[in-house]
Design a protein around this motif. Structure first.
Motif, short mmCIF file in Angstrom:
data_model
loop_
_atom_site.label_atom_id
_atom_site.label_comp_id
_atom_site.label_asym_id
_atom_site.label_seq_id
_atom_site.Cartn_x
_atom_site.Cartn_y
_atom_site.Cartn_z
N ARG A 20 0.80 -1.21 0.00
CA ARG A 20 0.00 0.00 0.00
C ARG A 20 0.84 1.26 0.00
NH1 ARG A 20 -4.83 0.30 0.70
NH2 ARG A 20 -6.05 -1.59 0.82
N LEU A 21 1.89 1.25 0.77
CA LEU A 21 2.68 2.46 0.93
C LEU A 21 3.65 2.69 -0.22
CD1 LEU A 21 3.36 1.99 4.73
CD2 LEU A 21 2.02 3.86 3.71
N ARG A 22 3.77 1.69 -1.06
CA ARG A 22 4.65 1.82 -2.22
C ARG A 22 6.06 2.24 -1.81
NH1 ARG A 22 3.62 -0.23 -7.26
NH2 ARG A 22 1.37 -0.52 -7.42
N ASN A 23 6.45 3.42 -2.25
CA ASN A 23 7.82 3.85 -1.94
C ASN A 23 7.91 4.79 -0.75
OD1 ASN A 23 6.58 5.95 -3.22
ND2 ASN A 23 7.61 5.53 -5.16
N ASN A 24 6.97 4.64 0.14
CA ASN A 24 7.06 5.45 1.34
C ASN A 24 6.87 4.60 2.59
OD1 ASN A 24 7.38 7.86 2.79
ND2 ASN A 24 5.17 8.08 3.00
N ALA A 25 7.43 3.42 2.53
CA ALA A 25 7.25 2.48 3.63
C ALA A 25 8.47 2.41 4.54
CB ALA A 25 6.93 1.10 3.07
N TYR A 26 8.34 2.96 5.70
CA TYR A 26 9.38 2.79 6.71
C TYR A 26 8.66 2.66 8.05
CZ TYR A 26 8.78 7.82 7.63
OH TYR A 26 8.27 9.05 7.94
N GLY A 27 9.39 2.27 9.07
CA GLY A 27 8.82 2.02 10.38
C GLY A 27 7.56 2.78 10.75
N VAL A 28 7.70 4.07 10.83
CA VAL A 28 6.59 4.89 11.30
C VAL A 28 5.36 4.85 10.39
CG1 VAL A 28 5.88 7.24 11.83
CG2 VAL A 28 8.10 6.42 12.57
N THR A 29 5.57 4.96 9.09
CA THR A 29 4.41 4.96 8.19
C THR A 29 3.73 3.59 8.15
OG1 THR A 29 5.89 4.52 6.31
CG2 THR A 29 5.24 6.80 6.68
N ILE A 30 4.55 2.57 8.24
CA ILE A 30 3.99 1.21 8.25
C ILE A 30 3.09 1.05 9.47
CG2 ILE A 30 4.53 -1.23 8.52
CD1 ILE A 30 7.18 -0.62 7.02
N ARG A 31 3.61 1.54 10.57
CA ARG A 31 2.83 1.42 11.79
C ARG A 31 1.51 2.18 11.67
NH1 ARG A 31 4.04 3.88 17.76
NH2 ARG A 31 2.51 2.60 18.80
N ARG A 32 1.59 3.36 11.12
CA ARG A 32 0.39 4.17 10.99
C ARG A 32 -0.62 3.51 10.05
NH1 ARG A 32 2.31 9.55 10.40
NH2 ARG A 32 2.88 8.99 8.28
N GLU A 33 -0.11 3.00 8.97
CA GLU A 33 -0.99 2.34 8.00
C GLU A 33 -1.76 1.18 8.66
OE1 GLU A 33 -1.47 3.32 4.94
OE2 GLU A 33 -2.67 1.64 4.18
N ILE A 34 -1.04 0.41 9.44
CA ILE A 34 -1.67 -0.73 10.11
C ILE A 34 -2.71 -0.25 11.13
CG2 ILE A 34 -1.26 -2.66 11.68
CD1 ILE A 34 1.39 -3.11 10.22
N ALA A 35 -2.38 0.81 11.81
CA ALA A 35 -3.31 1.34 12.81
C ALA A 35 -4.59 1.82 12.12
CB ALA A 35 -2.66 2.49 13.56
N GLU A 36 -4.42 2.54 11.03
CA GLU A 36 -5.59 3.09 10.34
C GLU A 36 -6.41 2.03 9.62
OE1 GLU A 36 -3.96 6.07 7.82
OE2 GLU A 36 -3.60 7.50 9.46
N ARG A 37 -5.75 1.23 8.86
CA ARG A 37 -6.44 0.21 8.07
C ARG A 37 -7.01 -0.93 8.89
NH1 ARG A 37 -8.28 -0.02 2.89
NH2 ARG A 37 -7.65 2.05 2.24
N ALA A 38 -6.13 -1.50 9.69
CA ALA A 38 -6.52 -2.70 10.42
C ALA A 38 -7.07 -2.39 11.80
CB ALA A 38 -5.33 -3.64 10.53
N GLY A 39 -6.94 -1.14 12.21
CA GLY A 39 -7.44 -0.77 13.53
C GLY A 39 -6.66 -1.51 14.61
N ARG A 40 -5.42 -1.74 14.31
CA ARG A 40 -4.64 -2.53 15.24
C ARG A 40 -3.39 -1.77 15.65
NH1 ARG A 40 -3.48 -8.77 13.82
NH2 ARG A 40 -1.99 -9.24 15.46
N ASP A 41 -3.30 -1.49 16.92
CA ASP A 41 -2.22 -0.67 17.42
C ASP A 41 -1.05 -1.51 17.89
OD1 ASP A 41 -1.51 2.00 17.71
OD2 ASP A 41 -3.51 2.41 18.53
N VAL A 42 -0.06 -1.56 17.06
CA VAL A 42 1.05 -2.44 17.34
C VAL A 42 2.29 -1.60 17.64
CG1 VAL A 42 1.92 -2.63 15.01
CG2 VAL A 42 1.96 -4.61 16.52
N SER A 43 3.17 -2.15 18.44
CA SER A 43 4.36 -1.39 18.79
C SER A 43 5.34 -1.33 17.61
CB SER A 43 5.06 -2.02 19.98
OG SER A 43 5.90 -3.05 19.56
N ILE A 44 6.12 -0.30 17.62
CA ILE A 44 7.09 -0.12 16.55
C ILE A 44 8.12 -1.24 16.54
CG2 ILE A 44 8.62 1.32 17.96
CD1 ILE A 44 7.76 1.95 14.27
N GLY A 45 8.46 -1.71 17.72
CA GLY A 45 9.43 -2.79 17.81
C GLY A 45 8.94 -4.05 17.11
#
Lengths: 109, 109
Positions: A20-45
């Motif tokens: 989904r994030l294409r060429n903008n996928a790194y730790g923080v954005t990945i985390r945000r995407e998962i939180a928004e899409r999946a409604g799942r709040d996961v730790s960065i670690g």
DNA sequence: GCTGATATCTTCTACATTGTAGTTTTGCTG
DNA sequence: CAGCAAAACTACAATGTAGAAGATATCAGC
């Protein structure tokens, strides 16, 4: 053993976030995407660990980006899904689709 | 921690096999269903272990059936999905659906 | 009608892989 | 140097998976 053949549930989610994030996928954005899409709040670690393991298996690749001129900021590490990752993702989807086939989703019984 | 909230990939498959088999779900048939549907050959031990853990979590229930008049045969232990299992299954499906939403399946990038 | 050969199933045990959080470290820039 | 953004490290819990061992039937043949 299923070395690389089948993905875990969380691996699938992370992989899909990369797509989904294409060429903008790194730790923080990945985390945000998962939180928004999946409604799942996961730790960065959790994300980095999973990413690293998948990289070792050849499912994803990564490269270090230039540090941006924003306030703070260490150079980001960008991730992208690799061909084997795409294949595994499709395979996983396929399996679950076949198992659901015919049952109405949501199921009730 | 996700205690009961999210299912592992294999747990989902087993749960779906239970739904499909209705009132004929026990070790051997579950295994066969997974082999046929998912094309995935898993050991019988893997199935029982997973089933037992899910029972402890309240996702499935079990009861022992009468031994049938077939050749060999210890009394079967039948399994059925319980309400929390149904809910978890639907939730998992929902999450993965949202993550896939918009991307063509199979994905290509 | 015993007895062992054999079929069908379940339990137990052990270990590898994934899932997950939290803390620490690294590099910026004002 | 104070403080922010992001990544790496550490540790442990939960899942995934196989295989051996134990239970409990039925069936032949004597």
């Amino acid at each position: 053993m299923s070395r690389n053949d089948y993905l875990g549930a969380f691996e699938q989610i992370v992989l899909l976030a990369l797509v989904r994030l294409r060429n903008n996928a790194y730790g923080v954005t990945i985390r945000r995407e998962i939180a928004e899409r999946a409604g799942r709040d996961v730790s960065i670690g959790a994300i980095y660990t999973t990413l690293e393991r998948m990289e070792r298996k050849g499912l994803v690749t990564s490269f270090r980006g230039e540090p941006t001129p924003e306030r703070g900021g260490r150079g980001k590490r960008y991730y992208a899904i690799a061909a084997p990752g795409v294949a595994a993702l499709n395979r996983s989807r396929d399996v679950i689709d076949r198992m659901w086939d015919g049952l109405g989703a949501p199921v009730e019984a």
